[in-house]
Design a protein around this motif. Structure first.
Motif, short mmCIF file in Angstrom:
data_model
loop_
_atom_site.label_atom_id
_atom_site.label_comp_id
_atom_site.label_asym_id
_atom_site.label_seq_id
_atom_site.Cartn_x
_atom_site.Cartn_y
_atom_site.Cartn_z
N MET A 167 2.68 4.25 -5.30
CA MET A 167 2.68 5.90 -5.15
C MET A 167 1.25 6.64 -5.28
N TRP B 167 -0.59 7.49 -2.00
CA TRP B 167 -0.03 8.59 -1.26
C TRP B 167 -0.72 10.08 -1.23
N GLU C 206 -0.85 13.82 -2.13
CA GLU C 206 0.16 14.55 -2.80
C GLU C 206 0.76 15.62 -1.94
N SER D 264 9.95 12.42 2.10
CA SER D 264 9.26 12.63 1.08
C SER D 264 8.71 11.70 0.11
N LYS D 265 7.65 11.93 -0.86
CA LYS D 265 7.46 10.91 -1.82
C LYS D 265 8.59 10.62 -2.81
#
Length: 178
Positions: free
Chosen positions: A60, A63, A65, A87-88
């Motif tokens: 993560m 990625w 923000e 979405s993350k």
């Protein structure tokens, strides 16, 4: 009095209309484009070396923000085959479910390509092979995989805004048979 006010307003309108347009963004030289391409290709390699469901935090970290903020309407941050994650948070939930099923996800890049769209946006395309080593230490079949990653500058650092990957269900070993 009304004439003076009309003249004053007309002068203000004329002054506003005659403002010079903002200067154009500087053209990227071939050397600039190559430097950006080299940097995102290096990051792309790291992304695959460190980005694994087994280490979700490292994955993560690549990625942006605000990855979903780049989209107009519903975001599509990650696409795998025909599955789209928006979405993350959805990605963390999806990949977090794989943690206990394997000890490693193994990527073997074969070729990578870069397109530089601007000083702040680049795209990488990667051809690679991948397989999974399960919790018993058994490595499964190897499959061809292609991926596209959109990189954006966020706070001066290159980050992933969107990633798509696809593969066939035919293992490389099987493709050579028959």
């Amino acid at each position: 009095m009304i004439q003076r006010a009309a003249v004053a307003v007309s002068c203000l309108i004329l002054l506003a209309a005659c403002q010079a347009p903002p200067p154009p963004e500087p053209e990227l030289t071939a050397a600039d484009r190559q430097a950006i391409a080299d940097e995102v290709l290096r990051l792309n390699q790291e992304f695959y070396e460190l980005s694994r469901p087994e280490d979700l935090e490292a994955s993560m970290a690549y990625w942006a923000e605000g990855a979903d903020a780049f989209f107009v309407g519903e975001p599509a941050v990650f696409a795998q085959g025909i599955r789209v994650l928006n979405s993350k948070e959805e990605m963390a939930q999806f990949f977090g479910g794989m943690v206990g099923t394997r000890t490693s996800t193994n990527f073997d890049p074969q070729a990578s390509y870069a397109a530089v769209l601007s000083p702040d946006v680049a795209v990488t395309v990667t051809e690679q092979h991948w397989n999974i080593t399960d919790t018993l230490g058994v490595t499964g079949s190897t499959f061809p995989l292609s991926s596209t990653t959109v990189w954006v500058k966020e706070n001066g650092a290159w980050k992933v805004m969107h990633h798509h990957q696809s593969w066939t269900n035919n293992a490389i070993e099987e493709e050579g048979e028959g």
